[in-house]
Structure formats: C-alpha cells, structure tokens
Design a protein around this motif. Structure first.
Motif, PDB file in Angstrom:
ATOM      1  N   LYS A  61      52.419  51.901  46.243  1.00 56.19           N
ATOM      2  CA  LYS A  61      51.106  51.245  46.111  1.00 56.19           C
ATOM      3  C   LYS A  61      50.169  51.672  47.236  1.00 56.19           C
ATOM      4  N   LEU A  62      50.710  51.818  48.479  1.00 66.94           N
ATOM      5  CA  LEU A  62      49.881  52.241  49.611  1.00 66.94           C
ATOM      6  C   LEU A  62      49.326  53.642  49.388  1.00 66.94           C
ATOM      7  N   VAL A  63      50.176  54.553  48.806  1.00 72.56           N
ATOM      8  CA  VAL A  63      49.706  55.906  48.513  1.00 72.56           C
ATOM      9  C   VAL A  63      48.550  55.867  47.510  1.00 72.56           C
ATOM     10  N   ILE A  64      48.727  55.027  46.475  1.00 64.25           N
ATOM     11  CA  ILE A  64      47.663  54.927  45.459  1.00 64.25           C
ATOM     12  C   ILE A  64      46.410  54.319  46.074  1.00 64.25           C
ATOM     13  N   ASP A  65      46.616  53.291  46.989  1.00 74.30           N
ATOM     14  CA  ASP A  65      45.459  52.686  47.663  1.00 74.30           C
ATOM     15  C   ASP A  65      44.690  53.748  48.463  1.00 74.30           C
ATOM     16  N   MET A  66      45.453  54.596  49.187  1.00 76.45           N
ATOM     17  CA  MET A  66      44.783  55.641  49.979  1.00 76.45           C
ATOM     18  C   MET A  66      44.010  56.599  49.069  1.00 76.45           C
ATOM     19  N   MET A 171      49.446  35.729  44.406  1.00 77.34           N
ATOM     20  CA  MET A 171      50.684  35.642  43.624  1.00 77.34           C
ATOM     21  C   MET A 171      51.854  36.237  44.415  1.00 77.34           C
ATOM     22  N   GLU A 172      51.613  37.374  45.037  1.00 77.55           N
ATOM     23  CA  GLU A 172      52.705  38.012  45.803  1.00 77.55           C
ATOM     24  C   GLU A 172      53.154  37.104  46.955  1.00 77.55           C
ATOM     25  N   THR A 187      54.449  42.080  40.315  1.00 78.67           N
ATOM     26  CA  THR A 187      53.090  41.917  40.866  1.00 78.67           C
ATOM     27  C   THR A 187      52.604  43.225  41.462  1.00 78.67           C
ATOM     28  N   VAL A 188      53.523  43.905  42.194  1.00 77.33           N
ATOM     29  CA  VAL A 188      53.155  45.210  42.786  1.00 77.33           C
ATOM     30  C   VAL A 188      52.853  46.222  41.681  1.00 77.33           C
TER      31      VAL A 188
END
Length: 603
Positions: A61-66, A171-172, A187-188
């Motif tokens: 998820k962090l990679v996609i966020d970046m 939610m997380e 959720t992630v």
C-alpha cells in the motif's frame, strides 16, 4: 516376592504409586514436549505469520501511495499531492526492516524483501525523484492543457479520496484494537483498490496512454469483491458496516465526479495536444512503471509464499494438536489400567492375612480363646497379626486369672497394659475391691470377736481394781499394745487404777487433775488424743529388764451418760492402725458402763 512381602504396607503402596508416578512422569514429559512444540507453533503463527502478511500488505500500500502521490503531483504540479508520496517514503524503510526481522528464519524471504528494497530505491532514483524534479521545472514555465488543469484543480477527486482514506483509517484502527488480522488485511486491500484506481487514473491523465488505466479498471473490479467480503464479516459491527457503505458511496461519487470527468478531459486534451512534453516524455519511457510493476509482482510472490508457509505451519500445528490429544488420552487410559493392576496386586497381597485374622476374630467372638494367628509378612498386616496375637495372649491371661479368682485366690495380680486398658483396670479394681471386702469382713469378724471377748472379761461381780486389770490386759493383748494404764476419776482427780508393763518412776505422778498432762487433757476434752512424739518422761515399757520408749501413745476417755469415768492410755512400738483405733473407740462405751456398774455396786 519375599522381599515385597517384607515391605510395610505404606512402602508397598508408595512403591506402587512411585512406579505409577514414574510412568506418568515419562508420559507427561512427552506430552509437555509436544505441548511446548505446539505452543511454539501457534505462537509463531500468531506472532509471526499474521504480522508478516499485514506488513506485506502495508508495504504494498505504501508503494502505491508513493506512486499515486507522485503521479498526482505530476498531473497538477501541486505540492499537496505529494503528501502520500512523502508519507510512504518515511515509513517504507522502517517497515521493510521490521518485515525482514520477522522473516529472518527464512533466508529466501529475506532475499525477496531485500530485492524489493533495491527496486524501491531504484524507482526513487530513476523515476520518482527525476519525474518530480522535472515537473517542478515545468511549473516554472507556462503549461498547456489548461482545461485539464482546471478540471483537476477543482480537487473533487482528492477531497473524496481523503474522506475514503479517513474512513479506512478508522476501520483499520478498530480492527487493530480488536486484534482482527483478516479484517485489517481486507481494509488494506480496499485502500489498495482505491489507490490502484487513483494511480491508474492519474497515470492516464499524465500520459494519455490507455494501458495506464489497467490499475484503474482492475481496482474497480477488485473493490466490489473486497467490499462484499468485508461486509459479510461485519454482521455484528454496525459502526463499520455504516463506514463501509459510506466508502462504497464515496467510491462511486469519486468515479462520477472526479475520475471519469478527468479521464474525459484528458481524452479531449489528447484530441487537441498541448505541451508538458518533457514530463510526458519521461513518463512515457515506462521506466518507473516497469519498476513498480516488478515490485507489485514481487509483493504478490512474497505474500503467496508467506500464505503457503502459513498454511504448512497451520497443518503442522494441527497435527501436533491431534498428537497431543492422543497422548493425553493415552496418559489417562494407561494410568487408569496401571493403577488398577497395582491396586489389585497390593490388595491381593494384603487380603489373605486379613481373612485369616477375620476367621480367628470370629472364633474369639464365640469365646474360643485357644487361637493363634500366623504372621506371614513384616508389613503393617504382620504387625497387626502380632498385635492380634498379643491381644489373644492377654485375653487368655485374663481368663486364667479369672479362673483363679473364682477359686478364691485373691493373690491374683493383673498388670493393666495401659491407662486405657479398661478390662485390665476393671479386673485389677475388682481384685482390689474383693480384697477390701475380704479385709472388711475379716475386720468385722475380728471386731465382733474382740467385743465379745472384752464383754467376757468384764462379766461377773468384779470390783474396779480387778475390772481395770482384766480390761487393760485384754486391750494390750488384743490390740498388741506393749504398755498400758487405766485411770479412774475420783473426786475430780484421775487416779491410776492398773497398768500393764508400765515402769513406775519416782518422778512420775500416778494421779492427775482434769486438764493436767495428757490424761487430764483427754478427760477435759472428752475425746481421744494420739501422741506420736512421746516425751522422754512419759510412759516407759519394762521388758527383759530394759526400758523402752513407745513410738505411739493413744489416750481415750470412757464415759457414762456423757460424764467422764476414766481414761485408758496405751503405748506401742509402732503406729496404731485405723482398725485398732476404731475398735478402741467402740469399746469405750462398754468399758464406761462396766466401771459405772462396778462403782455403783461398791457404794
């Protein structure tokens, strides 16, 4: 077997239980080892596998966020769109190191994570940072595609996405508080689905290439599936069901108000091309995308590997749990069977002796004392057999003593075994009572005989002098007194009437006034006086030309109708017994009557 028979019952039981305990200890040690292994397996599953999967999803998820933040900035030129990019940069390295530590037992997975780290650094070096730098240079110049810029700058999509991220974060947080890894992962994944859509959409806005819309389209499809899965798990969680519905509504709103209008605007812009060529040219090389695609593939491989390992570990833990169950059941059954065997062996060893004693006890109950108990072991049963035989011997002894007592042998002597020996103490008391009764009967006979003989000595027409001599001689003989004197009252003076073995001395008076000396004191008090410490000037016994001092002297008054008639004084070399004193006291009344009759006759 003989050595076992010679053991005490307690030792036999302890030996049996020690054997059982050793067997149980061996079984329990094996069971505990399996439990320890099982505990480690489940602990590893809880403390390792679930965090590894959660962290892997979070890294992805962090990679996609970046990527999303970087592309948002490339589209808009607005530094605010770099917030997910910067947040990912800050968290990625630390989370990656934590993940490598968790999978440190698996070198291949550590290698996979290191490769992901290298790809991340490469993407930053060859794509992310150069593209951002190029876009910042483009911001300094006049950029075409004003229509696209106006559509994107309305920030409708960013506002909706921020709301979605806020709901997902809430939610997380709830799921982490409840320690619910499956819901956290879903959720992630929903967040990833939304970010995939946003990333693909922004990639298309930047490049105008349809292949950049693949994450967008795939994200829309996966979002529907993942929302359905999570909703099925939130049956009893109304708060998060409501949040999920809001996310679903916002996702639809984002597509209608942001994604589709911006994509359409980009298509219009492609129909009428504008500049921003340097930025687009850099992105169109696909360097950053290929690196990120490779990272996504490696993330998928890493997660699939961990899931496969998780499955294998779960199967091993299940097998260990089943083995532990079987071992526990075996310990219970084995202990039960072995305990029954030991109990049967020990009871069989004991019961034979008990049955023998029971048979003897039954015969004793019928009065048959001619019994003997055989001792076959040295344990408590053997000790009980010996004690039982001692009891039989004691009863036989008591029976023999009772037979002798029945024959009149009062010399029987029974020594009680203890203070609690009721039978022995009762028998001893019975012998004592019989002896006392016999002694009392003998005393009564002796007393009655003495009274009769005393009366015989006082019969006839006797003057006081003859009467005094007869009485004194009888009393000294019958009471075994060594010396004696009788005084008669004459005009308030007690005068010596007669004596027996009495030594006259010049300094000793033969008459006393009332209250004078021992004789006068007795007449005064009208009751006997016993003198133990006899004075040297008192009675002396003459015998074989020797003078002896009596040890004990008793002076007793004899009266008639309450008036003193005289005093008898007797001396002995030993103490007067109770029955002698009782006889003397009983004789005084008859002596008083006899002297009163003699004195009346003389007048």
């Amino acid at each position: 077997m003989n050595r076992f028979n010679n053991l005490k019952i307690g030792q036999k039981i302890i030996l049996g239980y020690i054997t059982l305990a050793v067997l149980q200890a061996i079984m329990i040690i094996v069971l505990l080892m399996n439990l320890y292994s099982l505990t480690n397996s489940f602990t590893f599953l809880v403390e390792h596998n679930q965090p590894v999967l959660l962290n892997a999803a979070q890294l992805e998820k962090l990679v996609i966020d970046m990527e999303t933040g970087e592309r948002g900035f490339l589209i808009t030129g607005n530094e605010e769109f770099l917030e997910p990019y910067n947040n990912g940069l800050n968290k990625f390295d630390n989370l990656l190191e934590l993940e490598k530590m968790l999978v440190s037992d698996n070198p291949s997975q550590v290698g996979a994570l290191e490769e992901l780290g290298r790809l991340h650094d490469k993407w930053q070096r060859v794509a992310g940072q150069p593209e951002i730098a190029k876009r910042r240079e483009a911001n300094k110049a006049t950029v075409s595609a004003e229509h696209l810029q106006e559509v994107v700058r309305e920030e409708a999509g960013k506002t909706i996405m921020d709301k979605i991220r806020g709901l997902l974060d809430s939610m997380e947080t709830d799921f982490r508080t409840a320690d619910d890894p499956e819901n956290i992962i879903l959720t992630v994944k929903i967040a990833k689905d939304m970010i995939d859509q946003e990333t693909g959409q922004r990639g298309f806005l930047i490049t105008g290439e349809d292949n950049f819309l693949e994450p967008y389209n795939q994200g829309r499809t996966e979002l529907v599936k993942d929302i359905a899965k999570l909703r099925a798990k939130l049956t009893n969680d109304s708060t998060n069901r409501t949040r999920l519905s809001q996310i679903e509504t916002l996702a639809t709103e984002w597509i209608e108000k942001a994604a589709e209008p911006e994509i359409n605007a980009r298509r219009e812009m492609d129909a009428n091309p504008v500049t921003m060529s340097d930025v687009i040219a850099m992105i169109e090389t696909g360097t950053g995308k290929s690196i990120l695609d490779e990272m996504r593939g490696r993330f998928v491989d890493f997660i699939q590997t961990e899931e496969e390992l998780n499955k294998q570990r779960s199967e091993v833990a299940t097998e260990q749990a089943n083995l532990t169950y079987l071992l526990g059941f075996g310990v219970i059954i084995g202990s039960f069977i072995f305990g029954i065997a030991i109990g049967y062996f020990i009871s069989r060893n004991i019961i034979a002796s008990i049955l023998s004693m029971t048979d003897v006890a039954g015969k004793l109950a019928t009065g048959d004392l001619d019994q003997k108990v055989e001792t076959t072991s040295q344990d408590e049963i053997g000790m009980m057999s010996e004690a039982f035989q001692q009891m039989i011997n004691y009863q036989q002894q008591m029976a023999e003593a009772a037979n002798r007592l029945a024959k009149g042998e009062l010399g029987v002597d029974i020594t009680p075994q203890s203070e609690k020996d009721i039978l022995g103490n009762a028998f001893q008391q019975m012998v004592i009572n019989l002896r006392e009764i016999t002694a009392e009967n003998e005393y009564q006979i002796w007393r009655s005989t003495g009274q009769a003989e005393l009366n015989d000595s006082m019969q006839g027409q006797q003057n006081t002098t003859v009467l005094a001599g007869n009485i004194l001689r009888f009393l000294c003989k019958y009471l075994e007194a060594q010396v004696g004197v009788i005084y008669l009252l004459n005009d308030d003076v007690l005068e010596l009437a007669d004596s027996h073995a009495f030594l006259y001395r010049e300094n000793l008076a033969n008459q006393f006034k009332i209250g004078e000396s021992l004789v006068g004191q007795v007449a005064h008090e009208k009751k006997p006086i016993v003198l133990c410490d006899v004075p040297s000037d008192h009675l002396r016994i003459t015998s074989d030309l020797r003078e002896l001092m009596p040890v004990n002297v008793v002076a007793s008054p004899f009266m008639y109708e309450g008036e003193i008639v005289g005093v008898v004084e007797l001396g002995m070399m030993s103490q007067f017994s109770t029955r002698q004193m009782s006889f003397l006291e009983g004789a005084m009344q008859n002596i008083g009557i006899a002297f009163n009759t003699a004195q009346a006759r003389a007048k």
